[in-house]
Scaffold this active site. Structure first.
Site, mmCIF file in Angstrom:
data_model
loop_
_atom_site.group_PDB
_atom_site.id
_atom_site.type_symbol
_atom_site.label_atom_id
_atom_site.label_comp_id
_atom_site.label_asym_id
_atom_site.label_seq_id
_atom_site.Cartn_x
_atom_site.Cartn_y
_atom_site.Cartn_z
ATOM 1 C CE LYS A 91 -3.932 -1.648 2.769
ATOM 2 N NZ LYS A 91 -5.018 -1.501 1.796
ATOM 3 N NE ARG B 117 -11.204 -9.526 -1.592
ATOM 4 C CZ ARG B 117 -11.610 -8.605 -2.459
ATOM 5 N NH1 ARG B 117 -12.149 -8.961 -3.596
ATOM 6 N NH2 ARG B 117 -11.476 -7.325 -2.188
#
Ligand code: BES
Ligand code: ZN
Ligand code: ZN
Length: 501
Positions: free
Chosen positions: A281, A355
């Site tokens: 990120k 997820r």
């Protein structure tokens, strides 16, 4: 905070502050204050000073408006604080909770005790819920996280005295429950606010064990890396591969007194820090990523007081805890992992890690025979783009359960908004090499495609997914929270559990 009762009227109670409330009403273009009975009474005792001050200060009773007056001996409390409630027909218990958050915040360092006559507030609502909202507002507004500050500011505010009310066991029970709800929320906040090097998977696992030790109805099992390997949690372990701190799969179980086949699974995303992994990120997006275990924090918060609310249903709590880091051992785009339910996942972006870990925790919930699953996950930035910082996205394969969760959230003032589990977008998660890909082919509707991914791991079990990426963390102080973890989801889950009949 102590909540005490007195049969005296508020003007005769020895406290630092006496609260008086007023509504606003819109006459033509202008708002004006609408006095209620306690306002009129206190105003009389103060020889009209209250209405005069309100005029000078142009106090209009608007939501959150506050003016302070010195009482100069006309009433026992040394200050009278006039509080605006906003328009009467727009006023509700969620507004009341926020107003008490504001009051608690404003005076926590300045006053020892506050008294109020609660009658005006009760008029239009259920008495229980008025007390519940006030206590939550006070406790949550009083929260600070100052563990790492050199100078710790000690909160002064100790006592709220409810005037003209006789203490009774049922009121005490309501207050104790609201305190428990707040305490659970605060535990979740503390976990989120703690630095990620401290709040590791082991830290969360140790806490889960402690929670279980404190209550005979709660059991806890920690699955170590080798246990997870044996079970076939390759997806979770794939994300954990780059981390020097060992992953922990946390299993909590609450059993009620009465026998029931119903089991609600509470599943929390437990990424203790999200660097993005190999798809690292940018710095600005990484700053707050200690909050990526907010779902896990909510589950632990709930279990920390579950013995106090004693739901009439089996509850299991599941957390796949690991940070998402970068190392030579990291997963890389193109890798394939197999989840506990046998489905293979192609990793195309290591930053869509939540997820992947939840594929295993949700599969585990199904395997354990959960009859309902609720998950809490700071899953997607896309959900924040869609709904902003206040609303959680709600996805469900079961209307009935979705309604129940929406209702619980509404009562607790934890905003949720339904988003579709749109079958039309399902093909976006297709992979050319595995059963499913961990990122969709389109960059639009990212909260939905992430939810569709999770759906593949819950089979047909009634399930609600709450994407709490926005509301789990406050980027500035709000009425009920300080900058940082909010404890979002805790009170919704507690309400939901309590409503099971
Ligand atoms: N933890 C983030 C989601 C998130 C973003 C939570 C901002 C709170 C604030 C999640 O793991 C993530 O990085 N999601 C990606 C998914 C993308 C790679 C498909 C995102 O939202 O950008
Ligand atoms: Zn991520
Ligand atoms: Zn994440």
């Amino acid at each position: 905070m102590k909540f005490e009762f007195s049969t005296n009227s508020a003007d005769r109670i020895s406290a630092d502050i006496l609260l008086v409330f007023a509504y606003a009403s819109k006459k033509k273009e202008e708002y004006e204050m609408v006095a209620n009975t306690s306002f009129e009474l206190i105003d009389k005792l103060l020889e009209g000073q209250l209405s005069k001050a309100a005029k000078i200060d142009l106090f209009k009773g608007k939501k959150g408006e506050i003016i302070n007056l010195i009482s100069f001996g006309s009433v026992v409390p040394s200050q009278v604080v006039l509080v605006g409630l906003g328009e009467k027909d727009k006023f509700n218990l969620n507004e009341l909770r926020k107003i008490f958050g504001t009051i608690s915040k404003k005076y926590k360092l300045k006053a020892d005790s506050i008294t109020l006559s609660i009658k005006d507030l009760i008029a239009n609502f259920k008495e229980d819920e008025v007390y519940h909202a006030i206590v939550e507002g006070v406790e949550l507004g009083n929260y600070t996280f100052h563990k790492y500050k050199k100078e710790e500011k000690k909160n002064k505010l100790q006592t709220f005295i409810i005037a003209e009310t006789k203490e009774n066991p049922s009121l005490q029970k309501i207050i104790a429950k609201a305190k428990a709800y707040s305490q659970a929320t605060i535990l979740a906040r503390d976990l989120v606010n703690e630095q990620p090097t401290v709040a590791t998977p082991s830290y969360l696992a140790d806490l889960a064990m402690q929670i279980a030790e404190s209550d005979t109805r709660i059991k806890c099992k920690i699955f170590e890396k080798k246990d997870c390997e044996k079970m076939g949690m390759e997806a979770f372990l794939g994300i954990a591969r780059a981390s020097a701190t060992p992953p922990k799969f946390i299993y909590l179980q609450y059993t009620p007194k009465i026998k029931t086949k119903e089991t609600i699974a509470l599943v929390g995303k437990g990424i203790t820090f999200d660097s993005g992994g190999i798809n690292v990120k940018p710095g600005d997006a990484m700053k707050e990523m200690k909050m990526d275990m907010s779902g896990a924090a909510a589950v632990l918060g709930v279990f920390s007081i579950i013995g106090k609310i004693k739901p009439k249903v089996n509850v299991i709590g599941l957390i796949a805890a690991t940070p998402n880091l970068i190392a030579g051992t990291s997963l890389v785009p193109g890798d394939v992992v197999k989840a506990l339910n046998g489905k293979t996942i192609e990793i195309l972006n290591t930053d869509a890690e939540g997820r992947v870990t939840m594929a295993d925790s949700l599969s585990y919930a199904v395997k354990e025979g959960a009859t309902q699953i609720i998950d809490f996950a700071t899953l997607t930035g896309a959900c924040m783009v869609a709904l902003g910082e206040e609303y959680a996205g709600l996805f469900s394969n079961n209307e009935d359960l979705a309604k129940k969760v929406q209702n619980a959230a509404e009562i607790e003032g934890e905003l949720v908004w339904p988003l579709p589990l749109a079958d039309e977008y399902k093909e976006q998660n297709e992979s050319s090499v595995a059963d499913i890909a961990n990122i969709p082919s389109s960059r639009y509707g990212g909260a939905i495609t992430a939810a569709l991914f999770l759906k593949e791991f819950v089979n047909d079990v009634p399930w609600v997914h709450l994407d709490i990426a926005g509301p789990a963390f406050a980027y500035k102080d709000t009425e009920l929270s300080t900058k940082g973890g909010t404890g979002r989801g805790v009170r919704t889950a507690l309400r939901l559990l309590e409503e099971v009949k």
